[in-house]
Write an enzyme that holds these catalytic residues in place. Structure first.
Site, PDB file in Angstrom:
ATOM      1  N   ARG A 233      40.899  36.738  -1.406  1.00 43.54           N
ATOM      2  CA  ARG A 233      40.593  35.574  -1.976  1.00 43.54           C
ATOM      3  C   ARG A 233      40.923  35.551  -3.449  1.00 43.54           C
ATOM      4  O   ARG A 233      40.795  36.316  -4.129  1.00 43.54           O
ATOM      5  CB  ARG A 233      39.082  35.277  -1.780  1.00 43.54           C
ATOM      6  CG  ARG A 233      38.730  34.867  -0.443  1.00 43.54           C
ATOM      7  CD  ARG A 233      39.223  33.522   0.197  1.00 43.54           C
ATOM      8  NE  ARG A 233      38.887  32.965   1.561  1.00 43.54           N
ATOM      9  CZ  ARG A 233      39.631  33.380   2.797  1.00 43.54           C
ATOM     10  NH1 ARG A 233      40.729  33.942   2.571  1.00 43.54           N
ATOM     11  NH2 ARG A 233      39.086  33.004   3.768  1.00 43.54           N
ATOM     12  N   GLU A 262      44.242  26.907  -5.675  1.00 44.89           N
ATOM     13  CA  GLU A 262      45.485  26.756  -4.938  1.00 44.89           C
ATOM     14  C   GLU A 262      45.897  25.309  -4.862  1.00 44.89           C
ATOM     15  O   GLU A 262      46.757  25.235  -4.209  1.00 44.89           O
ATOM     16  CB  GLU A 262      45.126  27.283  -3.631  1.00 44.89           C
ATOM     17  CG  GLU A 262      45.027  28.850  -3.712  1.00 44.89           C
ATOM     18  CD  GLU A 262      44.677  29.466  -2.253  1.00 44.89           C
ATOM     19  OE1 GLU A 262      44.697  28.734  -1.251  1.00 44.89           O
ATOM     20  OE2 GLU A 262      44.442  30.776  -2.242  1.00 44.89           O
ATOM     21  N   HIS A 289      49.280  31.483   0.359  1.00 48.45           N
ATOM     22  CA  HIS A 289      48.100  31.732   1.201  1.00 48.45           C
ATOM     23  C   HIS A 289      48.547  32.146   2.596  1.00 48.45           C
ATOM     24  O   HIS A 289      47.919  31.510   3.407  1.00 48.45           O
ATOM     25  CB  HIS A 289      46.998  30.860   1.149  1.00 48.45           C
ATOM     26  CG  HIS A 289      45.693  31.330   1.412  1.00 48.45           C
ATOM     27  ND1 HIS A 289      44.455  30.883   0.877  1.00 48.45           N
ATOM     28  CD2 HIS A 289      45.013  32.340   2.379  1.00 48.45           C
ATOM     29  CE1 HIS A 289      43.227  31.363   1.314  1.00 48.45           C
ATOM     30  NE2 HIS A 289      43.881  32.377   2.412  1.00 48.45           N
TER      31      HIS A 289
END
Length: 315
Positions: A233, A262, A289
């Site tokens: 994360r 993000e 991601h």
């Protein structure tokens, strides 16, 4: 299956394989991938189950409307979107599909590290520009390094299995496990990792304890300059500390599949400055991601999730 199968609200977009899996397990469901938060709050009381992926935040306010909710399924590994304490107080079971994407995460971590060690991204870019620089792209062998894993659950152990084939030494630290060392990794303390590791790879959830775990202090406590891998994360790692580590030489490079923020179009000025440094550095590998986001894991996550939901509904 019980005479009246629990109805499930699916609030995020899912791979179509989920629907047959749920039906075959005897569940009924409503698929609302575009549901708004307001609509979700109004409708949630009608359902015994809720399935989410990454869009939906299940906080105390939302759970206050979940008067009949018995279980929540997270189609993925992380549970940071769910208020676990409130769910526990309400007797709501929470399951996730951590093992569903562990192989994909392990492959991504090793792939990013290999790309960094052997300068694959930079060399590819240079050759496309007509630059043939063999010496400038001389790399390092993974087998010569010691890799330290923080977290030895699904993703950490899957990464260790893949690293074992390269002949490198693998150390693993997990504060929640005991006697977990095996043929793929040696059980170690965090102090051992900081003393011996050439690579630090993160495989832990985002919690209050792990938020900004990788900061200036942690980076500077490592005995040797090291490579950082974050496929967990984004908020576990301070990106400004990563920049300072790269500038000082404490960090030899970074593989970042996740970022603090993000939403690249909505970075703060400080975040933008940090991101600009990272994206221009040839010592940094960036991906959006996607660790765990393979065609195979997309289906496997659903299989794992439905198996767990079935165990809850039919103990």
């Amino acid at each position: 299956m019980s005479q009246t199968p629990p109805a499930i609200l699916i609030a995020d977009e899912m791979h179509p394989s989920l629907f047959d899996l749920l039906t075959n397990a005897g569940f009924t469901y409503v698929y609302e991938p575009k549901i708004t938060r307001a609509e979700l709050m109004n409708q949630l009381a009608s359902f015994a189950g809720l399935i989410i992926r990454s869009k939906t935040t299940v906080d105390a306010e939302l759970l206050s409307r979940a008067t009949n909710l018995r279980f929540i399924g997270r189609a993925g590994a992380g549970l940071d979107l769910i208020d676990l304490d409130t769910a526990a107080r309400m007797g709501i079971r929470v399951v996730h599909a951590g093992e569903g994407n562990r192989d994909a995460v392990g492959e991504q971590a090793v792939g990013m590290l290999l790309a960094l060690l052997t300068n694959i991204v930079r060399a590819d870019r240079e050759v496309r520009q007509g630059i043939w620089d063999r010496e400038g792209n001389r790399g390092y062998e993974l087998g010569s390094l010691t890799v330290g894993l923080v977290g030895y659950g699904n993703n950490g152990s899957a990464t260790a299995r893949r690293l074992s084939g390269f002949g490198c030494r693998v150390l693993a630290y997990d504060k929640f496990l005991t006697n977990y060392g095996n043929q793929y990794a040696e059980e170690a303390t965090m102090e051992q990792l900081m003393a011996d590791a050439d690579v630090l790879s993160l495989h832990i959830p985002l919690t209050d304890e792990t938020r900004m775990l990788v900061n200036d202090d942690l980076i500077n406590r490592f005995a040797k300059p090291f490579y950082l891998i974050n496929v967990a994360r984004g908020e576990i790692t301070s990106l400004s500390a990563v920049v300072r580590g790269l500038e000082s030489g404490k960090l030899r490079g970074a593989c970042l599949d996740v970022l603090e923020n993000e939403k690249l179009a909505k970075l703060t000025p400080d975040q933008q400055t940090t991101f600009d440094y990272l994206r221009q550095s040839d010592r940094v590998i960036l991906t959006p991601h996607i660790a765990g986001w393979t065609h195979e894991s997309y289906v496997r996550i659903n299989e794992v999730l439905v198996r767990q939901l079935n165990a809850i509904a039919n103990p």
